[in-house]
Design an enzyme around this catalytic site. Sequence first.
Site, mmCIF file in Angstrom:
data_model
loop_
_atom_site.group_PDB
_atom_site.id
_atom_site.type_symbol
_atom_site.label_atom_id
_atom_site.label_comp_id
_atom_site.label_asym_id
_atom_site.label_seq_id
_atom_site.Cartn_x
_atom_site.Cartn_y
_atom_site.Cartn_z
ATOM 1 N N GLY A 173 3.252 -6.050 -8.091
ATOM 2 C CA GLY A 173 2.455 -5.359 -7.076
ATOM 3 C C GLY A 173 2.877 -5.665 -5.656
ATOM 4 O O GLY A 173 2.806 -4.810 -4.776
ATOM 5 N N GLY A 175 6.049 -7.642 -4.780
ATOM 6 C CA GLY A 175 7.504 -7.547 -4.676
ATOM 7 C C GLY A 175 8.026 -6.135 -4.821
ATOM 8 O O GLY A 175 9.132 -5.823 -4.362
ATOM 9 N N ALA A 240 16.419 -13.412 -12.708
ATOM 10 C CA ALA A 240 17.124 -13.832 -11.492
ATOM 11 C C ALA A 240 17.715 -15.225 -11.637
ATOM 12 O O ALA A 240 18.769 -15.521 -11.058
ATOM 13 C CB ALA A 240 16.175 -13.787 -10.298
ATOM 14 N N THR A 261 9.427 -13.109 -7.047
ATOM 15 C CA THR A 261 8.870 -13.298 -8.386
ATOM 16 C C THR A 261 7.526 -14.022 -8.260
ATOM 17 O O THR A 261 7.211 -14.584 -7.211
ATOM 18 C CB THR A 261 9.824 -14.146 -9.254
ATOM 19 O OG1 THR A 261 10.094 -15.371 -8.563
ATOM 20 C CG2 THR A 261 11.125 -13.415 -9.531
ATOM 21 N N HIS A 264 4.497 -18.492 -7.780
ATOM 22 C CA HIS A 264 3.286 -19.235 -7.412
ATOM 23 C C HIS A 264 2.516 -19.713 -8.641
ATOM 24 O O HIS A 264 1.720 -20.636 -8.552
ATOM 25 C CB HIS A 264 2.372 -18.361 -6.540
ATOM 26 C CG HIS A 264 1.810 -17.183 -7.273
ATOM 27 N ND1 HIS A 264 2.521 -16.002 -7.427
ATOM 28 C CD2 HIS A 264 0.636 -16.999 -7.925
ATOM 29 C CE1 HIS A 264 1.796 -15.157 -8.134
ATOM 30 N NE2 HIS A 264 0.649 -15.733 -8.454
ATOM 31 N N ILE A 271 8.757 -16.029 -15.467
ATOM 32 C CA ILE A 271 9.244 -16.010 -16.855
ATOM 33 C C ILE A 271 10.540 -16.816 -16.928
ATOM 34 O O ILE A 271 11.482 -16.547 -16.181
ATOM 35 C CB ILE A 271 9.440 -14.564 -17.352
ATOM 36 C CG1 ILE A 271 8.049 -13.908 -17.482
ATOM 37 C CG2 ILE A 271 10.193 -14.529 -18.675
ATOM 38 C CD1 ILE A 271 8.034 -12.518 -18.016
ATOM 39 N N CYS A 407 -0.643 -0.067 8.665
ATOM 40 C CA CYS A 407 0.313 -0.297 9.750
ATOM 41 C C CYS A 407 -0.081 -1.567 10.488
ATOM 42 O O CYS A 407 -1.233 -1.993 10.434
ATOM 43 C CB CYS A 407 0.414 0.888 10.703
ATOM 44 S SG CYS A 407 -0.996 1.094 11.784
#
Length: 552
Positions: A173, A175, A240, A261, A264, A271, A407
Amino acid sequence: MEKVQQTIRAARGTELQTKGWVQEAALRMLMNNLDPEVAEKPEELVVYGGIGRAARNWESYHAIVDSLKTLENDETLLVQSGKPVAIFKSHEDAPRVLLANSNLVPKWANWDHFRELEKKGLMMYGQMTAGSWIYIGTQGILQGTYETFGEAARQHFDGSLKGTVTITAGLGGMGGAQPLAVTMNGGVVIAIDVDKRSIDRRIEKRYCDKYTESLEEALAIANEYKEKKEPISIGLLGNAAEILPELVNRNIIPDLVTDQTSAHDPLNGYIPVGYTVEEAAKLREEDPERYVQLSKESMKKHVEAMLAMQEKGAITFDYGNNIRQVAFDEGLKNAFDFPGFVPAFIRPLFCEGKGPFRWVALSGDPEDIYKTDEVILREFADNEHLCNWIRMARQQVEFQGLPSRICWLGYGERAKFGRIINEMVANGELSAPIVIGRDHLDCGSVASPNRETESMKDGSDAVADWPILNALINSVNGASWVSVHHGGGVGMGYSLHAGMVIVADGTEAAAKRIERVLTSDPGMGVVRHVDAGYDLAVQTAKEKGVNIPMMK
């Protein structure tokens, strides 16, 4: 927690299910957070960010809905970690809802203790805008991400990312905004995610252009578009922590590297290397301790590769998910050798009271948002960067759930815009009230030493009085709902932060509340940075007349 397959969607139009527009706004925004177009796992009440929930469990969700439907205009609902716990008589200018989510006494503020409480049904993780009912989908972080990459371009690439390649990871949501933010700045990006569903979702919503499972194909496309100096975003399926070390071994170094990712949360977010999403879910259930250890080891490899890329010339920064801290705790003593995005790129905006200001059309009519876009283009015409953003957003951003816009507006600008919006509701230009809110990631509402308050000039990174003061002043000034959360963005023990939402319903009373709240809220950002010794904040305070007793 139990999964419930039901489609939740906020009501549209002007018919009320509640006793007033503020209660209606809270109800619609709670439901909008769980709209399948918006939420990551609505069947589990998860909105975004690993396990960031809108309500503690389904029983609590239904109790909140029932409470909002019967709440009087002079009452306030109290929500404790996603559970409604009291309704008190207050007054018409008081918040209709006060929320406290995930807050723990500091000695116990860690994931292990949180999970014990969560298992007992005593607590939920509210992230930032999940538990405070003002998440608007990936657009909610998009302009901040656009601003971050834009500032990186100004500092390092002559103002544009044309002809550059960025490598990042994490297309959830938050990234998920990265691919579009990079291409909006003219660049090429390879965005890695281990979950194909996340990549598919970003492509479906036009945040990402292409999908591939092949590193070779991703590199070939990236090089082709880099040579042409044309933007493109490539969603690459993979981990990654495997792909970045492989690139280092091949001496393939991007121009920029970062990461979003869900580091946190080592159990429910990240993963580990070598696991598919399904295999990870099985291990998480069977052996959570081993899962966490494997996650942390993978994060260490991930950060080692980012540091190696930095040494070879890549502009490298942490994007606020606490991955450096985990790597450091795993023995990587130079994990903090690359900066976080706030001190690197965003802090000057915070000094001016700027931050991610958002608004939502309760009517459900996109035309209401397009009319507010015109207000920005007219009233802030001298801010070409802002106007460019609005024009690009209109063309490229697909609404998720209720139509919305974001904005970055500063001190003075937010109150001015709020006044105009309220007048437009009053005179019928807009077909229903507008909800005005923001992320907790804002100039004066968060204490997070590894993110928003990293490397403060005076060393006050961990001082957590500021978000508390922010919530208090917004409450007494009449915000519609106010929230205080712990652990958003960077996980348990690493942040405290506050949110506010105010409803423009066209009334004179709302106009007064809007003026107060949209002045004090960004004002807290100016004050916080004046107190830390930032010259730009002092200059802003003096120019805008912010009353700071000990300012020199």
